[in-house]
Design a protein around this motif. Structure first.
Motif, short mmCIF file in Angstrom:
data_model
loop_
_atom_site.label_atom_id
_atom_site.label_comp_id
_atom_site.label_asym_id
_atom_site.label_seq_id
_atom_site.Cartn_x
_atom_site.Cartn_y
_atom_site.Cartn_z
N GLN A 49 0.83 -1.21 0.00
CA GLN A 49 0.00 0.00 0.00
C GLN A 49 0.86 1.26 0.00
O GLN A 49 1.63 1.48 -0.92
CB GLN A 49 -0.99 -0.05 1.15
CG GLN A 49 -2.02 -1.16 0.96
CD GLN A 49 -3.10 -1.19 2.01
OE1 GLN A 49 -2.93 -0.69 3.12
NE2 GLN A 49 -4.23 -1.79 1.68
N CYS A 52 1.17 -14.59 0.09
CA CYS A 52 0.54 -14.11 1.32
C CYS A 52 1.51 -13.21 2.07
O CYS A 52 2.67 -13.58 2.28
CB CYS A 52 0.15 -15.30 2.21
SG CYS A 52 -0.41 -14.83 3.86
N GLU A 98 -2.57 -9.67 10.49
CA GLU A 98 -3.20 -9.28 9.24
C GLU A 98 -2.71 -10.20 8.13
O GLU A 98 -1.52 -10.53 8.07
CB GLU A 98 -2.86 -7.83 8.89
CG GLU A 98 -3.51 -7.36 7.59
CD GLU A 98 -3.07 -5.96 7.20
OE1 GLU A 98 -3.92 -5.06 7.22
OE2 GLU A 98 -1.89 -5.78 6.86
N ARG A 126 -2.82 -10.68 3.90
CA ARG A 126 -3.16 -10.17 2.57
C ARG A 126 -2.87 -11.30 1.59
O ARG A 126 -1.71 -11.71 1.42
CB ARG A 126 -2.34 -8.91 2.25
CG ARG A 126 -2.59 -7.78 3.23
CD ARG A 126 -1.85 -6.50 2.86
NE ARG A 126 -1.97 -5.53 3.92
CZ ARG A 126 -1.44 -4.30 3.87
NH1 ARG A 126 -0.78 -3.91 2.80
NH2 ARG A 126 -1.58 -3.47 4.89
N CYS A 148 -3.07 -13.22 -2.13
CA CYS A 148 -3.05 -12.93 -3.56
C CYS A 148 -3.06 -14.24 -4.35
O CYS A 148 -2.26 -15.14 -4.07
CB CYS A 148 -1.78 -12.16 -3.94
SG CYS A 148 -1.37 -10.77 -2.85
N GLN A 162 -7.48 -10.61 -1.35
CA GLN A 162 -8.36 -10.75 -0.20
C GLN A 162 -7.62 -10.26 1.05
O GLN A 162 -6.40 -10.37 1.13
CB GLN A 162 -8.76 -12.22 0.03
CG GLN A 162 -9.50 -12.84 -1.13
CD GLN A 162 -10.95 -12.39 -1.23
OE1 GLN A 162 -11.44 -11.70 -0.35
NE2 GLN A 162 -11.62 -12.79 -2.30
N LYS A 163 -8.38 -9.74 1.99
CA LYS A 163 -7.80 -9.29 3.26
C LYS A 163 -8.48 -10.00 4.42
O LYS A 163 -9.67 -10.30 4.37
CB LYS A 163 -7.98 -7.78 3.45
CG LYS A 163 -7.04 -6.91 2.63
CD LYS A 163 -7.25 -5.46 3.00
CE LYS A 163 -6.33 -4.54 2.21
NZ LYS A 163 -6.55 -3.11 2.56
N ARG A 185 -8.06 -10.16 9.00
CA ARG A 185 -7.34 -9.76 10.20
C ARG A 185 -7.70 -10.70 11.33
O ARG A 185 -8.70 -11.42 11.27
CB ARG A 185 -7.70 -8.31 10.57
CG ARG A 185 -7.05 -7.29 9.65
CD ARG A 185 -7.72 -5.94 9.72
NE ARG A 185 -7.77 -5.37 11.06
CZ ARG A 185 -8.40 -4.25 11.37
NH1 ARG A 185 -9.04 -3.57 10.43
NH2 ARG A 185 -8.41 -3.79 12.59
N ARG A 214 -12.86 -11.03 8.06
CA ARG A 214 -12.67 -11.06 6.61
C ARG A 214 -13.37 -9.87 5.98
O ARG A 214 -14.44 -9.47 6.42
CB ARG A 214 -13.23 -12.36 6.02
CG ARG A 214 -12.56 -13.60 6.58
CD ARG A 214 -12.87 -14.85 5.77
NE ARG A 214 -14.29 -15.04 5.49
CZ ARG A 214 -14.78 -16.16 4.98
NH1 ARG A 214 -13.97 -17.16 4.71
NH2 ARG A 214 -16.08 -16.28 4.75
N SER A 220 -11.05 -6.33 -0.37
CA SER A 220 -9.93 -5.41 -0.60
C SER A 220 -10.38 -4.20 -1.41
O SER A 220 -9.61 -3.25 -1.59
CB SER A 220 -8.80 -6.13 -1.33
OG SER A 220 -9.26 -6.64 -2.58
#
Length: 222
Positions: A15, A37, A155, A157, A159, A169-170, A172, A184, A187
């Protein structure tokens, strides 16, 4: 996958963080990965920040907090399981099979507001606000307890490549000494939703291990 794929990966995984050429060079190897990930996990004041690139013939582990250090490989399933146990400081792991676990659905924006004010809110106030959003009094108070007194947080992330580029997808995690929650969310910033699922640290460890080795529907939104 072209350089646009690398740009998309860099933007999603890091980011607004400023990353040097070392990180970009290591991400180049991720363009041929089956899954990637980024995992950040903090417990007992120790932060772990890693990227896992899952290729057909190897799993590459990259330390984001010290990008100058050499990457290393996980050679087989047993080594991967041991790595995840050590990562989450678990003695054992537990995969999830109970699909009837109660889930709380609410606005991601509202959740962030409540989490930001959780320190100054009483447990009852926080629980009432969550219940108003989720419609679930019983599990909202359980979530409120963890939000106020969490001892571990993380967290993910995630892919995965597709014909049109990368899918992101994200998720935490927040947990206290006895329980935890997996959060969940999309993104896509235009999609304002969050799903909270009760999960223990051992279950989180098992789910991450399964995703790395075989892909887990519990972590991804399928």
């Amino acid at each position: 996958m072209n350089d646009n794929g690398l740009t998309d990966l860099t933007h999603f995984l890091f980011q607004d963080e400023v990353k040097g050429q070392i990180v970009l060079d290591k991400l180049h190897t991720g363009l041929t990965a089956e899954r990637i990930c980024r995992l950040k996990y903090k417990e007992k004041e120790e932060m772990k920040d890693l990227c896992l690139q899952i290729h057909k013939d190897r799993i590459l582990v990259i330390c984001n907090s010290k990008p100058e250090t050499l990457s290393y490989e996980l050679k087989d399933e047993s080594e991967t399981e041991s790595f995840c146990l050590q990562l989450f400081e678990c003695e054992n792991m537990k995969e999830l099979y109970n699909h009837r676990i109660p889930a709380l659905l609410m606005s991601k924006r509202k959740f962030e507001e409540l989490k930001k004010s959780s320190c100054s809110s009483t447990l009852q106030m926080l629980s009432d606000c969550l219940a108003a959003e989720t419609g679930d009094d019983v599990h909202s108070i359980q979530l409120a307890r963890v939000m106020k007194c969490y001892m571990a947080e993380g967290e993910l992330r995630l892919c995965t490549p597709s014909d049109s580029g990368w899918r992101f997808q994200k998720a935490r995690f927040m947990g206290d000494h006895s329980s935890g929650w997996l959060l969940r969310m999309s993104s896509d910033p235009s999609k304002d939703w969050l799903i909270a699922l009760p999960i223990t640290k051992a279950q989180l460890c098992g789910s991450v291990t399964k995703w790395v080795l075989h892909s887990s529907s519990y972590l991804t939104l399928q």
